[in-house]
Design a protein around this motif. Sequence first.
Motif, PDB file in Angstrom:
ATOM      1  N   ARG A   1      37.628  44.184  36.820  1.00  0.00           N
ATOM      2  CA  ARG A   1      38.057  45.539  37.171  1.00  0.00           C
ATOM      3  C   ARG A   1      36.834  46.414  37.461  1.00  0.00           C
ATOM      4  NH1 ARG A   1      40.905  48.402  32.475  1.00  0.00           N
ATOM      5  NH2 ARG A   1      41.022  46.191  31.964  1.00  0.00           N
TER       6      ARG A   1
ATOM      7  N   PHE B   1      41.747  38.293  43.783  1.00  0.00           N
ATOM      8  CA  PHE B   1      42.988  38.750  43.174  1.00  0.00           C
ATOM      9  C   PHE B   1      42.955  40.255  42.933  1.00  0.00           C
ATOM     10  CE2 PHE B   1      45.455  39.672  39.334  1.00  0.00           C
ATOM     11  CZ  PHE B   1      46.685  39.168  39.691  1.00  0.00           C
ATOM     12  N   GLU B   2      41.802  40.751  42.555  1.00  0.00           N
ATOM     13  CA  GLU B   2      41.693  42.174  42.256  1.00  0.00           C
ATOM     14  C   GLU B   2      41.475  43.007  43.516  1.00  0.00           C
ATOM     15  OE1 GLU B   2      41.905  43.876  39.409  1.00  0.00           O
ATOM     16  OE2 GLU B   2      42.101  42.250  37.968  1.00  0.00           O
TER      17      GLU B   2
ATOM     18  N   VAL C   1      39.108  35.333  41.309  1.00  0.00           N
ATOM     19  CA  VAL C   1      39.556  36.447  40.486  1.00  0.00           C
ATOM     20  C   VAL C   1      39.208  37.772  41.167  1.00  0.00           C
ATOM     21  CG1 VAL C   1      37.585  36.741  38.938  1.00  0.00           C
ATOM     22  CG2 VAL C   1      39.863  37.132  38.085  1.00  0.00           C
TER      23      VAL C   1
ATOM     24  N   ARG D   1      46.371  41.248  34.452  1.00  0.00           N
ATOM     25  CA  ARG D   1      46.386  42.688  34.570  1.00  0.00           C
ATOM     26  C   ARG D   1      46.881  43.158  35.942  1.00  0.00           C
ATOM     27  NH1 ARG D   1      43.433  47.082  35.910  1.00  0.00           N
ATOM     28  NH2 ARG D   1      42.198  45.749  37.238  1.00  0.00           N
ATOM     29  N   GLY D   2      46.528  42.419  36.953  1.00  0.00           N
ATOM     30  CA  GLY D   2      46.858  42.898  38.290  1.00  0.00           C
ATOM     31  C   GLY D   2      48.230  42.484  38.786  1.00  0.00           C
ATOM     32  N   ALA D   3      49.005  41.814  37.959  1.00  0.00           N
ATOM     33  CA  ALA D   3      50.251  41.258  38.477  1.00  0.00           C
ATOM     34  C   ALA D   3      51.432  42.186  38.242  1.00  0.00           C
ATOM     35  CB  ALA D   3      50.515  39.911  37.825  1.00  0.00           C
TER      36      ALA D   3
ATOM     37  N   TYR E   1      43.878  37.356  35.398  1.00  0.00           N
ATOM     38  CA  TYR E   1      44.832  37.612  36.463  1.00  0.00           C
ATOM     39  C   TYR E   1      46.035  38.430  35.993  1.00  0.00           C
ATOM     40  CZ  TYR E   1      42.248  34.398  39.331  1.00  0.00           C
ATOM     41  OH  TYR E   1      41.259  33.809  40.059  1.00  0.00           O
TER      42      TYR E   1
END
Lengths: 222, 826
Positions: free
Chosen positions: B162, B199-200, B196, A82-84, A80
Amino acid sequence: MSSITWHYVLKFIITGDAAVGKSSLLIRLTDQRFLTNPDPTLGVEFGSKLISIPDEDKIIKLQCWDTAGTESFRSITRSYYRGAAGCLLVYDVTNRKSFVNTKSWLADVREHADPHLTCILVGNKVDLCDETQDAPAKPRQVSTEEAASFAQQEGILFVEASAKSGVNVELAFVEAAQDILQKIKNGVFDDSRSPGVKLSNQPNPNSLTLEQTSSKNNTCCS
Amino acid sequence: MEFFSQTYVALRGPQGQPQTASETIGRLSDRLSPATLLADRRAAVLALKGLSRDHKQDVGDRALAGLLDVLASDAEIDSDIGKAVLETLIVLCEVDPANKELGFKYTDIVLATEKTVHTLFTLLGDNSFYTRFSTIEYLAILLQNRRQVVQSYFLKAPAGTRNVIAILEDKREIIRNEALTMVQTLVAQSPDIQKVLTFEGAFEKLFNIVTQEGGIEGGVVSQGALTCVDALLRFNTSNQSYFKETQLPPALCSLLLYPYTLPLHEPAPQEFALQFWDDQKAVNAGLVVGILGMLIGTKGSASQEASGYIRCLVEIGLASNAPVRLKTQSLRLLPANMNFPLSEIVVTPYMPVPETNGEEWDRLEPASALDALVELALHGEYNGLDSAKRLKNGLELRAAASTVFENFVHSDEIRHAIIQAMLPVEASAPAPPVTPLLHALASPLDTSSVDLAQISSTHFACLLFAHLLRSSPRAKLSARLIKPGPLHPQQSASAGQFFVPADGASPLAATQAEPDDDEPPQTLLQILSENLSLVLLARSRPDASDGENREWDRVVVGYLSLLSQWLWEDPKSVRDFLDSGGLGTLVEPVNQISESDVLIPSLCAFLLGICYEFNREPGEITRSTIHQIINRLGIDNLVAQISRLREDDRFRAIGPDSIVQASPLVAKPGLPAPKQPSQEEVEIWFDWAFVDFWKSNYYTVQRALPTDPNQLSTSAGQNPETAMLVASLREVIRKQAEEIESLQKRLKEQSTQPNEVPQLQKQVTELTAQVSDSAERQKDLEKEQEDLLVLLDEVSAKRKRDKARLKEAGLEVSEDEADDDEDDDE
C-alpha cells in the motif's frame, strides 16, 4: 456500437487450503475447461472474465487472483486480501480438514481485508460424490447442511460446486458479484475509497472486448 | 541551542579534556537508549550523523543497534530524529568504493531480522517529506546491497504494498521520482512482488506518471515509469494477462501517437510518422516499443489486438522518421511466425528534404509495406540516402528488414506468389516490369570502380532472394524460368517507383549497357553466373586495392551463397548453371589459392561439390566431366578448402541475431595500409540462414566429392518433379485420411446404437417363443378337433343306428334330422 463493455470491475480473491481446486475453479470460469492434473499454484495467478447480471442489467468484469493454498505462500497471499471486493473461500467436500480450516482462512481474510468484502463459501468437488461407472463415489465428509449452517452463522454466502463438471461455478461468482452490487447500491462501497471496486466511466475503444461482451450476455446461468 | 550545548558537552567530556572520536561515539551511543529524553536522543543522533562520514566504522560498530532502535521507536513520532537517523544509516550502509566491506557488513546487520525493513515500509506511509524521502533513499540502498533479503521481507511487511503505491502517487515530484528508482530494484526478478504491486494498481499509477509528464517526451521520469512497467511485465505471464485486460495497451500505442484502432486500409497519421526526436525521447519510445513487442510475443500474432501492435511496429520501422535504432528494434520485435498481411498494408514513406536538418520532410508515394520492406533492405533508410556509408545502425536496420522478409516468406504460398510476380503471365507474354529486388539482384556491377551502395544492395538482394528459394523445390522451379527484362535505366527508376527519381537512378544508371546485346533474354541464373564471373575477374585485377578487393569478395560471397542454396537438391538448376559456364568460373578461384581470401575458394569448392552431387540431369557436362576436374583439383584439397570456412571469423561470428560485424580491414604485409575505417563502420558477410544451411549440409557435400560418378545420389536429392509428385501423393493421402476419418466417424455413429441389436434379438426370441407357443397350441387344438370329429362321427353313426333301430321299432323319427344327417353325410 455500445461504448461500454463493463460497468464495474470487481477484484476477487480465491483462497482456501491447498489442493481444494482453487485454480481449477478459476480455469473453469475463464476458459470453460477442466485441468486434470494442475500444478500447485506458486504465489498468485491472475485470470479475468466478464459476467453479466441480468437482474441489474449490469456487466461486470471479474478480476480474479487465484492464491496459493500452501502455507509457505500465506504471507504473500495475505497482501492480496486488502484490495479485494470479493472472496471465494474454497474447501473440498470430501476432505473434512479443508472445511475445518476455512474458519482460520476466514479469520485471516477478516483480519486483513476490507470489512465490506463479500465472502462466499464454496464446497468444491461435489462431482466426486456422484457414483460413476469408472470410479466409486468418494465419501462426502462435509454435509451440505453443516456447511450451510456454518456459512449462515458467519454471515457469508454458500454454494456447492464442481470445477470438473462446471456445476455452480459461475453461479458462485455471480452470487458474490450480486451481493457486492447490492452493497454498492446501498452505498457501502465508496467508489473512490474501495480498492476492490472500480466503476467504468470512460468508453472503451477496444472493439474485441465488445464482441466478447455481446457473446457473453447469454451465458449467464443465474 | 540545546543541541549545541548537548553536543558540546558530549564532545568535551566531563573532564573538559579533548576526547578521541571513539570515546565520543561510545558516549553518544549510550544516549540512544530509550531511557533518555527524546531531545537527548535527537541530539545524539545528530552528533552521530556528523561523525559518521569520518568515523564510519566507529559509529557503525558502536551505535548501529541503538540507531535501529531509535528508527523503530522514534522516527514515526518525531520527523527530525527520523530524518537524522535515516541519514546516518544511509551513510553507514552506503557502499563506498574505498571500503566495500563495511557497507555490506552494516547492511547485513540491519537485515538480520525483518524488523527494520518492516519499520521502513511503515515509514513510507509517513507524510512528512524528509522521513518519506530518506526512507525511500535508504530502502534503495538496502535493495542495492542485498536485494533478495529485502524482497523477502517486503512480502511480509503489513503495509508494504500500500505504501509503495502511495509514494508512486505522491504529489511531490522528488519523492515520486525517487520512488520510481526504488521500485525498479524492488520488483527486479521477483514475480511475487510484481504481482502484488499489480494487484494494488501499480500499472495505473505508473501510467498516470507517464501521462502527467507528457508521455514519451517526459524525460527521465517517464523513462523510470516505463522501465517499471517493463519490469512488472517481463517474464510474468500473470501480470501480462492482467495488463492485456486493462485499457493500458491501447494507451501504449497512443504514447507513440499511433491510433490503436486504425483500420487496415487507412494510412497512419502524419503526426505519428513525423516527430521531433531527441535521445531521451528515443529511449522512452524504445521502452514502449519493447513492451509492445512483449505483448505481441505472448499473444501469438493471430489475435486482433496483436495485429494493431504489429502494424504500429511496422509503421515505425518502414514509414516514420524515428531514429534508426528504434526502427531496428521495432522490426526485430515483429514475431517470427508473422501472418500479418504486409503486402496489403499501404505505408507512406518520407524523405528528409536535403539541407533542412531533418526539419522538413517530403511525403513519398504510398507503397505496400512489403515493397517498402524490400526497399529498406536493398537500399537502406530513406532510399539509400546514407547507404554508401556502412554505418552500424544503418546496416543493422537493413539486416533486421531482411530477417522480417525471411519470416514473412516462411510460407511456401507467399514465396510462390512473389516469384510468380517476376514471371510473365503467359509463356508468350512479355516479361513483367522488373521488380526492385530482381533489379538489384540481376544488375551487373560496374567493375571499373567500387560503388559501395550498389555492392550493398546487390548483396542484400542475394540474401533476400535466397530467403525465397531456400529449401523450396517449387520456388526454385519457378525461379529457373525468370527472365528479367532489359534492365534499362528508366526501369531502374520505376524499380524505385515510389521514391524520388533523382535519388533512385544514379547508382544503377551507368551499368545498363551490356545486357541489351543479348537477343534472347537471359534467365536469371545465367545472368547471375555471368555477373559472378565478371566480379571474380574484377577481383583478380592486379591494381585493385585491398579495400576494393574486400568489396568484390563480399559480392562474390553473396552470389555464391545464393547459388549454393539455389542449386542444392535441384538438378535442373544445376544443369542450367553448368550450361551457362558456371563450372569454369568456380574452378578458377579454387585452383589459385595463394594469397587470396579464404572465403571465396571455400565457397567455390562448396558450390562445386553441390554441382557434382546434384548434376543428375542429362547434359553436355556429365558427372564424369566434373569428376575429372575434381580429381585434378584434388579431393582432399577440396574437402579441406570447404572446412576452412568454419575457421573464418566472418563466418564463425554469425549468430541468429548478429550478422553485422565490425570491419577490421585485414592488414597484409607488403601492401599499403588500408584507409582506416571510422569506428562505426561495419559490414555484413553472411546471414544466419546461410550459416545454418551450410552447417547442416557441408558434410554431405564433402562426402559426395569422392563418390564415383556413376553412383546414385547419396543424399535423398529430389528434383522438383519428384517433390511435386510427393506433394501430390501427400495430398492424396491427406484426402484419404480425411475420408477414413469421416467413415470412422460414421461407423462410430452407427455403433453408438448398440442397444438396438440386443433389443431386437430379444424381441426376436420373444416372438419366436410366442410363435412356437401358439403353434403348439394350434396343434393341440387341431388334435382336439380331430378327436372331436372322430367322436362326432362315432356319435352320428350311433345315432344313425339308433334311428334305424327306432324305425324298426316303429317309432316316429323326425325327417329333418334325417335330412340333416344325410346332408352331413354327403
